[in-house]
Each structure stands twice: as structure tokens, then as C-alpha cells.
Design a protein around this motif. Structure first.
Motif, PDB file in Angstrom:
ATOM      1  N   LYS A   2       1.059  -1.273  -0.195  1.00 11.30           N
ATOM      2  CA  LYS A   2      -0.050  -0.336  -0.408  1.00 11.30           C
ATOM      3  C   LYS A   2       1.086   1.194  -0.310  1.00 11.30           C
ATOM      4  CE  LYS A   2      -3.344  -2.587   2.450  1.00 11.30           C
ATOM      5  NZ  LYS A   2      -4.318  -2.454   4.058  1.00 11.30           N
ATOM      6  N   THR A   3       0.438   2.190  -0.344  1.00 12.62           N
ATOM      7  CA  THR A   3       0.659   3.388  -0.821  1.00 12.62           C
ATOM      8  C   THR A   3       1.590   3.949   0.844  1.00 12.62           C
ATOM      9  OG1 THR A   3       1.330   5.878  -1.396  1.00 12.62           O
ATOM     10  CG2 THR A   3      -0.842   5.102  -0.841  1.00 12.62           C
ATOM     11  N   ILE A   6      -1.111   9.345   1.932  1.00 14.81           N
ATOM     12  CA  ILE A   6      -2.658   9.030   2.082  1.00 14.81           C
ATOM     13  C   ILE A   6      -3.453  10.725   2.201  1.00 14.81           C
ATOM     14  CG2 ILE A   6      -4.585   8.587   3.237  1.00 14.81           C
ATOM     15  CD1 ILE A   6      -3.017   6.478   2.676  1.00 14.81           C
ATOM     16  N   THR A   7      -3.869  11.035   0.990  1.00 15.00           N
ATOM     17  CA  THR A   7      -4.614  12.483   0.855  1.00 15.00           C
ATOM     18  C   THR A   7      -6.093  12.609   1.633  1.00 15.00           C
ATOM     19  OG1 THR A   7      -5.676  12.161  -0.967  1.00 15.00           O
ATOM     20  CG2 THR A   7      -3.073  12.690  -0.875  1.00 15.00           C
ATOM     21  N   GLU A  10      -8.345   9.937   0.117  1.00  8.67           N
ATOM     22  CA  GLU A  10      -7.953   8.721  -0.278  1.00  8.67           C
ATOM     23  C   GLU A  10      -8.267   8.640   1.845  1.00  8.67           C
ATOM     24  OE1 GLU A  10      -4.798   8.683  -3.538  1.00  8.67           O
ATOM     25  OE2 GLU A  10      -3.297   8.797  -1.433  1.00  8.67           O
ATOM     26  N   ILE A  29      -5.212   0.107   4.949  1.00 12.78           N
ATOM     27  CA  ILE A  29      -5.834   1.864   4.031  1.00 12.78           C
ATOM     28  C   ILE A  29      -3.547   1.945   3.870  1.00 12.78           C
ATOM     29  CG2 ILE A  29      -7.311   2.963   3.981  1.00 12.78           C
ATOM     30  CD1 ILE A  29      -6.536   5.088   6.289  1.00 12.78           C
ATOM     31  N   THR A  30      -2.955   1.518   4.759  1.00 19.00           N
ATOM     32  CA  THR A  30      -1.492   1.671   4.397  1.00 19.00           C
ATOM     33  C   THR A  30      -0.882   0.581   5.063  1.00 19.00           C
ATOM     34  OG1 THR A  30      -1.321   2.288   6.772  1.00 19.00           O
ATOM     35  CG2 THR A  30      -2.094   4.318   5.428  1.00 19.00           C
TER      36      THR A  30
END
Length: 132
Positions: A2-3, A6-7, A10, A29-30
């Protein structure tokens, strides 16, 4: 993988009592394994009533405005740049008494738990009447 970036767009969004919480860091998400970070706006006169996180340690950091922060039966007015720490299982609450939004960052660890994330105790004593 995962990236790591995070914006707000997102972030994992959670509708909670008429406001949106933005989960900026969670295992979902991460790549975080032991951390959760949530940016929350508390509208004027609103708050997060007395509750506990049975398995999670938490820090509330005030980004904007000020809040009445309770940790157990102690309270303190926190302004931007100030924080409160809660050990797992400690009852706490955050209230915005002002006429402007307050923005907080909630930082919790570990990244996941076996039991419930949160237990609302606002209807139990002494929490139901402690603010008098």
C-alpha cells in the motif's frame, strides 16, 4: 504494498454523529501494523461523549480550536498544540464548548484489536452526571 502517502480524499471516511472522521492511517489503508490516526472535526457545541477503548492506548492532539478533555474524572481545557494521553480501558471524553469548530488528531495503538473498538459509557454513573 500500500502507498505510504494518504490524502484526505483517499482517507477512510467514517460518518460519526453528523461529522466525518478521516482515518489517515490504519492497517486497512496503509502498511501500518501498530498505529491508527484519525483527523476529526468537532463542530461547535459537539463532542465525543464518555467512552473507553478496552485494548487501545490513545493520544488526543488538538490541531485547531480548544476542547474540554476528560481523562477519567479529571478534566482540562486543551488548546491547539496540546494533548491528552489515555491508557487502554481509561474512560475519556472530548467536548467542544466554543462557537467554532475544533479539529483533533486521535492517535491510537495498536493498529487492531480483538474486542470492541469502543465502549460507550456515557449513560453510566459517574459519567452520566459528572459534567453537572
Amino acid at each position: 504494498m500500500k502507498t505510504p502517502f494518504i490524502t484526505e480524499a483517499e482517507a477512510m471516511k467514517e460518518d460519526f454523529k453528523g461529522r466525518t472522521n478521516y482515518w489517515m492511517c490504519r492497517p486497512e489503508i496503509t502498511n501500518a501494523e501498530g498505529l491508527q490516526v484519525c483527523r476529526a472535526v468537532l463542530p461547535a457545541g459537539e463532542g465525543h461523549n464518555f467512552h473507553t477503548h478496552p485494548e487501545l492506548e490513545e493520544v488526543i492532539y488538538v490541531l485547531e480550536g480548544e476542547v474540554e478533555q476528560w481523562v477519567g474524572e479529571q478534566k482540562q481545557l486543551l488548546k491547539a498544540g496540546e494533548a491528552a494521553h489515555m491508557l487502554p480501558g481509561v474512560v475519556h471524553a472530548t467536548f467542544n464548548l466554543s462557537d467554532k469548530d475544533a479539529v483533533i488528531l486521535a492517535i491510537l495503538t495498536p493498529g487492531s484489536q480483538v474486542g470492541p473498538f469502543m465502549v460507550d459509557v456515557s449513560g453510566e454513573e459517574p459519567w452520566a452526571s459528572i459534567r453537572g
